[in-house]
Write a protein that holds these residues in place. Structure first.
Motif, mmCIF file in Angstrom:
data_model
loop_
_atom_site.group_PDB
_atom_site.id
_atom_site.type_symbol
_atom_site.label_atom_id
_atom_site.label_comp_id
_atom_site.label_asym_id
_atom_site.label_seq_id
_atom_site.Cartn_x
_atom_site.Cartn_y
_atom_site.Cartn_z
ATOM 1 N N UNK A 32 0.085 10.005 -10.134
ATOM 2 C CA UNK A 32 0.738 8.726 -9.840
ATOM 3 C C UNK A 32 -0.279 7.763 -9.228
ATOM 4 N N UNK A 33 -1.085 8.266 -8.292
ATOM 5 C CA UNK A 33 -2.127 7.431 -7.679
ATOM 6 C C UNK A 33 -3.048 6.837 -8.743
ATOM 7 N N UNK A 34 -3.513 7.683 -9.661
ATOM 8 C CA UNK A 34 -4.426 7.212 -10.697
ATOM 9 C C UNK A 34 -3.776 6.161 -11.586
ATOM 10 N N UNK A 35 -2.519 6.387 -11.951
ATOM 11 C CA UNK A 35 -1.809 5.442 -12.817
ATOM 12 C C UNK A 35 -1.654 4.089 -12.141
ATOM 13 N N UNK A 66 -2.514 -0.621 -5.021
ATOM 14 C CA UNK A 66 -2.994 0.147 -3.878
ATOM 15 C C UNK A 66 -2.138 1.388 -3.670
ATOM 16 N N UNK A 67 -2.730 2.572 -3.865
ATOM 17 C CA UNK A 67 -1.970 3.817 -3.742
ATOM 18 C C UNK A 67 -2.897 4.949 -3.344
ATOM 19 N N UNK A 68 -2.344 5.892 -2.596
ATOM 20 C CA UNK A 68 -3.102 7.061 -2.177
ATOM 21 C C UNK A 68 -2.186 8.266 -2.152
ATOM 22 N N UNK A 69 -2.643 9.375 -2.727
ATOM 23 C CA UNK A 69 -1.877 10.607 -2.742
ATOM 24 C C UNK A 69 -2.176 11.442 -1.507
ATOM 25 N N UNK A 70 -1.125 12.024 -0.933
ATOM 26 C CA UNK A 70 -1.270 12.893 0.239
ATOM 27 C C UNK A 70 -0.390 14.115 0.020
ATOM 28 N N UNK A 71 -0.940 15.287 0.257
ATOM 29 C CA UNK A 71 -0.127 16.505 0.131
ATOM 30 C C UNK A 71 0.648 16.748 1.418
ATOM 31 N N UNK A 72 1.905 17.094 1.270
ATOM 32 C CA UNK A 72 2.731 17.379 2.448
ATOM 33 C C UNK A 72 3.776 18.435 2.103
ATOM 34 N N UNK A 73 3.970 19.344 3.019
ATOM 35 C CA UNK A 73 5.093 20.279 2.963
ATOM 36 C C UNK A 73 6.105 19.769 3.976
ATOM 37 N N UNK A 74 7.168 19.131 3.502
ATOM 38 C CA UNK A 74 8.085 18.463 4.423
ATOM 39 C C UNK A 74 8.868 19.445 5.286
ATOM 40 N N UNK A 99 0.876 -1.159 0.000
ATOM 41 C CA UNK A 99 0.000 0.000 0.000
ATOM 42 C C UNK A 99 0.919 1.216 0.000
ATOM 43 N N UNK A 100 0.827 2.048 -1.016
ATOM 44 C CA UNK A 100 1.789 3.133 -1.177
ATOM 45 C C UNK A 100 1.118 4.483 -0.956
ATOM 46 N N UNK A 101 1.729 5.287 -0.100
ATOM 47 C CA UNK A 101 1.289 6.655 0.114
ATOM 48 C C UNK A 101 2.259 7.572 -0.622
ATOM 49 N N UNK A 102 1.731 8.246 -1.646
ATOM 50 C CA UNK A 102 2.538 9.144 -2.469
ATOM 51 C C UNK A 102 2.453 10.527 -1.848
ATOM 52 N N UNK A 103 3.466 10.912 -1.109
ATOM 53 C CA UNK A 103 3.448 12.165 -0.345
ATOM 54 C C UNK A 103 4.263 13.223 -1.074
#
Length: 248
Positions: free
Chosen positions: A45-48, A55-63, A31-35
């Motif tokens: 990337x999530x859609x692709x 299994x993938x989910x996009x998450x916005x982050x300002x590191x 399960x991949x979280x694309x941050x």
């Protein structure tokens, strides 16, 4: 490599090496979280990946923000139950001459490239300690080994700092079943090189014994291997993936 049932966070996962890691992890069952700060890119990337049944989910982050980083980890654990793998890939390059570096530029590159690695790792520890299992992979650089060639010293300093963090975390977290490693890529064909003038790019290629830039998938292959159970006895390592530019 089998990551079935594992959850992985990849910072800077919308493009380049980060995207390559996301794709390889997902293809092998994670399960991949694309941050990424670029939510639109992360969603692409999530859609692709989801289109392929992965299994993938996009998450916005300002590191740069510790609060954002902690929320990223909390969100990932909430979606998938825990966090097993963290790839600290987010980073920026700069080429500013020593005399022209400002305090603002210095603080920005330290926050993005180095501070984020510490606090993202800190944030995943409760989940990994609970399971007595975890993999942390940090993206250093050839510049962290040799001081750099075409980049600014802020970049070199942060990438050297990542090596120190990697070894420090590895020695302290081994008792918790957590492996912490790093890779040190050389010049790689990613968007980050678009910031360099052509003459510098040509000069870089001339210094690579294998005669070309690395490919993102070649870097991702090594990174993901170090996050796998096949690398269970590897911790505190810094693996050089640079076409022969440095033999550490």
């Amino acid at each position: 490599m089998d990551f079935t049932g594992r959850t992985a966070i990849v910072t800077g996962g919308a493009k380049g090496i980060g995207r390559g890691c996301c794709e390889l992890l997902a293809q092998n069952g994670a399960n991949v979280v694309i941050a990424d700060m670029n939510l639109e890119g992360a969603k692409e990337v999530e859609a692709a990946l989801c289109e392929k049944g992965l299994s993938a989910k996009a998450v916005q982050v300002n590191v740069k923000s510790v609060a954002d980083v902690r929320n990223m980890v909390k969100t990932a654990a909430g979606m998938f139950g825990s966090v097993d793998i963290l790839i600290n890939n987010a980073g920026i390059l700069h080429t500013t001459p020593i005399e022209d570096v400002t305090e603002e530029e210095w603080d920005n590159i330290v926050d993005i490239n180095l501070k984020s690695v510490f606090f993202a790792t800190q944030a995943v520890l409760p989940y990994m300690r609970e399971k007595q299992y975890g993999k942390v992979l940090n993206l250093s650089s050839l510049a962290g080994r040799n001081g750099g060639i075409a980049n600014g010293l802020g970049y070199s300093a942060t990438k050297a700092g990542i090596i120190g963090l990697t070894r420090g975390f590895a020695s302290r977290l081994a008792k918790d079943g957590i492996n912490v490693n790093a890779i040190a890529p050389g010049s790689t064909d990613t968007g980050i090189l678009d910031t360099l003038p052509q003459e510098k790019i040509d000069d870089l290629v001339s210094k690579i014994p294998l005669g070309r830039f690395g490919k993102t998938e070649e870097i991702a292959n090594v990174a993901v291997f170090l996050c796998s159970d096949e690398a269970a006895f590897v911790t505190g390592a810094v693996v050089d993936v640079n076409g022969g530019m440095y033999f550490g």
